[in-house]
Scaffold this motif. Sequence first.
Motif, PDB file in Angstrom:
ATOM      1  N   GLN A 109       0.810  -1.222   0.000  1.00 53.33           N
ATOM      2  CA  GLN A 109       0.000   0.000   0.000  1.00 53.33           C
ATOM      3  C   GLN A 109       0.839   1.266   0.000  1.00 53.33           C
ATOM      4  O   GLN A 109       0.323   2.374   0.053  1.00 53.33           O
ATOM      5  CB  GLN A 109      -0.943  -0.015   1.210  1.00 53.33           C
ATOM      6  CG  GLN A 109      -1.939  -1.178   1.164  1.00 53.33           C
ATOM      7  CD  GLN A 109      -2.928  -1.148   2.312  1.00 53.33           C
ATOM      8  OE1 GLN A 109      -3.376  -0.087   2.737  1.00 53.33           O
ATOM      9  NE2 GLN A 109      -3.272  -2.325   2.827  1.00 53.33           N
ATOM     10  N   CYS A 110       2.177   1.107  -0.049  1.00 54.30           N
ATOM     11  CA  CYS A 110       3.078   2.248  -0.163  1.00 54.30           C
ATOM     12  C   CYS A 110       4.466   1.711  -0.448  1.00 54.30           C
ATOM     13  O   CYS A 110       4.691   0.499  -0.431  1.00 54.30           O
ATOM     14  CB  CYS A 110       3.095   3.095   1.117  1.00 54.30           C
ATOM     15  SG  CYS A 110       3.717   2.224   2.573  1.00 54.30           S
ATOM     16  N   ARG A 111       5.387   2.608  -0.723  1.00 56.16           N
ATOM     17  CA  ARG A 111       6.797   2.234  -0.776  1.00 56.16           C
ATOM     18  C   ARG A 111       7.425   2.527   0.580  1.00 56.16           C
ATOM     19  O   ARG A 111       6.966   3.397   1.321  1.00 56.16           O
ATOM     20  CB  ARG A 111       7.533   3.042  -1.858  1.00 56.16           C
ATOM     21  CG  ARG A 111       7.358   2.492  -3.257  1.00 56.16           C
ATOM     22  CD  ARG A 111       8.362   3.101  -4.226  1.00 56.16           C
ATOM     23  NE  ARG A 111       8.144   4.514  -4.458  1.00 56.16           N
ATOM     24  CZ  ARG A 111       8.890   5.261  -5.259  1.00 56.16           C
ATOM     25  NH1 ARG A 111       9.915   4.726  -5.890  1.00 56.16           N
ATOM     26  NH2 ARG A 111       8.631   6.537  -5.444  1.00 56.16           N
ATOM     27  N   PRO A 112       8.512   1.819   0.920  1.00 53.16           N
ATOM     28  CA  PRO A 112       9.186   2.114   2.193  1.00 53.16           C
ATOM     29  C   PRO A 112       9.720   3.536   2.214  1.00 53.16           C
ATOM     30  O   PRO A 112      10.046   4.115   1.166  1.00 53.16           O
ATOM     31  CB  PRO A 112      10.336   1.097   2.227  1.00 53.16           C
ATOM     32  CG  PRO A 112       9.943   0.020   1.276  1.00 53.16           C
ATOM     33  CD  PRO A 112       9.138   0.686   0.212  1.00 53.16           C
ATOM     34  N   LEU A 113       9.812   4.109   3.401  1.00 51.96           N
ATOM     35  CA  LEU A 113      10.450   5.413   3.582  1.00 51.96           C
ATOM     36  C   LEU A 113      11.954   5.203   3.700  1.00 51.96           C
ATOM     37  O   LEU A 113      12.421   4.412   4.524  1.00 51.96           O
ATOM     38  CB  LEU A 113       9.930   6.087   4.853  1.00 51.96           C
ATOM     39  CG  LEU A 113       8.541   6.723   4.801  1.00 51.96           C
ATOM     40  CD1 LEU A 113       7.945   6.771   6.197  1.00 51.96           C
ATOM     41  CD2 LEU A 113       8.626   8.134   4.227  1.00 51.96           C
ATOM     42  N   HIS A 114      12.698   5.909   2.868  1.00 52.16           N
ATOM     43  CA  HIS A 114      14.148   5.923   2.984  1.00 52.16           C
ATOM     44  C   HIS A 114      14.600   7.365   3.150  1.00 52.16           C
ATOM     45  O   HIS A 114      13.957   8.301   2.647  1.00 52.16           O
ATOM     46  CB  HIS A 114      14.805   5.323   1.746  1.00 52.16           C
ATOM     47  CG  HIS A 114      14.654   3.835   1.638  1.00 52.16           C
ATOM     48  ND1 HIS A 114      15.404   2.958   2.386  1.00 52.16           N
ATOM     49  CD2 HIS A 114      13.830   3.077   0.871  1.00 52.16           C
ATOM     50  CE1 HIS A 114      15.060   1.725   2.084  1.00 52.16           C
ATOM     51  NE2 HIS A 114      14.106   1.761   1.175  1.00 52.16           N
ATOM     52  N   PHE A 115      15.704   7.535   3.839  1.00 59.81           N
ATOM     53  CA  PHE A 115      16.224   8.878   4.083  1.00 59.81           C
ATOM     54  C   PHE A 115      17.326   9.223   3.093  1.00 59.81           C
ATOM     55  O   PHE A 115      18.148   8.365   2.744  1.00 59.81           O
ATOM     56  CB  PHE A 115      16.767   8.996   5.516  1.00 59.81           C
ATOM     57  CG  PHE A 115      15.692   9.019   6.558  1.00 59.81           C
ATOM     58  CD1 PHE A 115      15.252  10.226   7.088  1.00 59.81           C
ATOM     59  CD2 PHE A 115      15.107   7.846   7.002  1.00 59.81           C
ATOM     60  CE1 PHE A 115      14.240  10.259   8.046  1.00 59.81           C
ATOM     61  CE2 PHE A 115      14.100   7.869   7.955  1.00 59.81           C
ATOM     62  CZ  PHE A 115      13.670   9.079   8.482  1.00 59.81           C
ATOM     63  N   THR A 116      17.303  10.469   2.627  1.00 61.51           N
ATOM     64  CA  THR A 116      18.396  10.939   1.793  1.00 61.51           C
ATOM     65  C   THR A 116      19.684  10.865   2.594  1.00 61.51           C
ATOM     66  O   THR A 116      19.669  10.853   3.825  1.00 61.51           O
ATOM     67  CB  THR A 116      18.161  12.392   1.338  1.00 61.51           C
ATOM     68  OG1 THR A 116      18.018  13.218   2.500  1.00 61.51           O
ATOM     69  CG2 THR A 116      16.909  12.506   0.496  1.00 61.51           C
ATOM     70  N   SER A 117      20.812  10.855   1.889  1.00 61.54           N
ATOM     71  CA  SER A 117      22.092  10.632   2.571  1.00 61.54           C
ATOM     72  C   SER A 117      22.483  11.764   3.496  1.00 61.54           C
ATOM     73  O   SER A 117      23.299  11.590   4.390  1.00 61.54           O
ATOM     74  CB  SER A 117      23.198  10.432   1.538  1.00 61.54           C
ATOM     75  OG  SER A 117      23.346  11.578   0.727  1.00 61.54           O
TER      76      SER A 117
END
Length: 441
Positions: A109-117
């Motif tokens: 139902q969504c894509r995972p949240l990833h943080f910019t570097s």
Amino acid sequence: MRNVIVTRGYLEGTSKSANRFLGSRSVTVGDQVMFATHNSAELLMLVLRCLNSGIAPALVSGAATSREVSEMAHDIGDIRVMTDQDVRIFAESLESPDTDYIGAGNSPQCRPLHFTSGTSGRPKAVWSGWWSPQTAAEWIEDETSAWGITGDDVHLVCGPLNHSAPLRFALLTLLAGGSVIVPPSFDPATVVHAIEQQGVTTSFMAPAHLQRLRDHVADAPIKHHMRLLAHAGSACPDEVRLWAYEVFGLDVVQEFYGSTEGQFTQCTAREWLERPGTVGRARPGRQMRVDADGLLWCKPPAWARFSYWGDADKTAHAWEGDWFTVGDYGHIDVDGYVYLHGRKGDLIISGGVNVYPAEIERVLANLPGVQQVVAFGVPDETWGQRVCVAIGGSVSEERVREFAAEQLSGAKKPKSVFVAASLPTTHSGKVDKVATVGLFS
């Protein structure tokens, strides 16, 4: 935590265990939850269960400091943070603890949240919003068709699952009905064993992984049945790239250009040999252009739009209508092949000449003994800016200068060279340019 093969074979008991575990941690539909953990099969299971249950998982390194974790968790709502201990408790609670089969379940139902570097400041989470089943199907079709992922694939995880590429390849393999091997960390001997003995067909490796693998096997052949070895994330030294082409084959190795925000290009080994330095052409469903300032822009599919969580200003600066940029400079040739020059804000103007750090970093990465490299500029009364390089590895300053003089011309040759055993890294494991520049400037 166990080192197992994860498949899409559904087991109702483990699915119920995952749901109960998330509920016991007060995580429910519509929430965000952070996993600050190391790789494990159980982590992959929980992330997929979150996606399928309408819970947005945010992933950060298990090696991140408490300050880093606290700041990132606060930025997306002071959410619940899961640690290695939590995942271990979940593993022990599984109703079928001896099975190697973990079910993928329903549609994400969504894509995972990833943080910019965070190389230009505080990391920000990239969020693509909640999806309909149709949107999820479009995402799955886009990725599986681009890489030819099928239910027959056995994918080997080599990078941290808190990085977007390793997690994306693992998830899409499971969603296609394939299997995923999840070692707890990258170990060249384990990788060779998996490739030769466990039927690995696909893997994603950063250039540093390829280099460690090459150093481990030396001149010994690797017996494999791989159809895809993808690499990206940083400049790949030519000698490492050519080794991978020879060992795995020109029809197996592919490079891509992408970021936390989105995917841009693909490049086969044959294309790179014909056009050294390219990162390929735009992936299907995308367009690439370069503006008058040399900034690269991408027009992605509608489902691939994103925002930076809680930062409307940063989001607005990234988008121009249906096109977005992550601040990379480059050029596109007449046949549509993209070449990277550097990142916006990194450009060095020395003696009136534009110097792109990415070129210097790519060249110096080919020097034996160099494991990390950062090129940057500092103010200089004579030149306006002076080109500097910081090297992490086992090489002398003198050898760096000699190699740079052989490979780089004029203003590109570094006037200051700093060598250390290693350079600072960000929470995602990449070289922290901000910290490195502060350390050596």
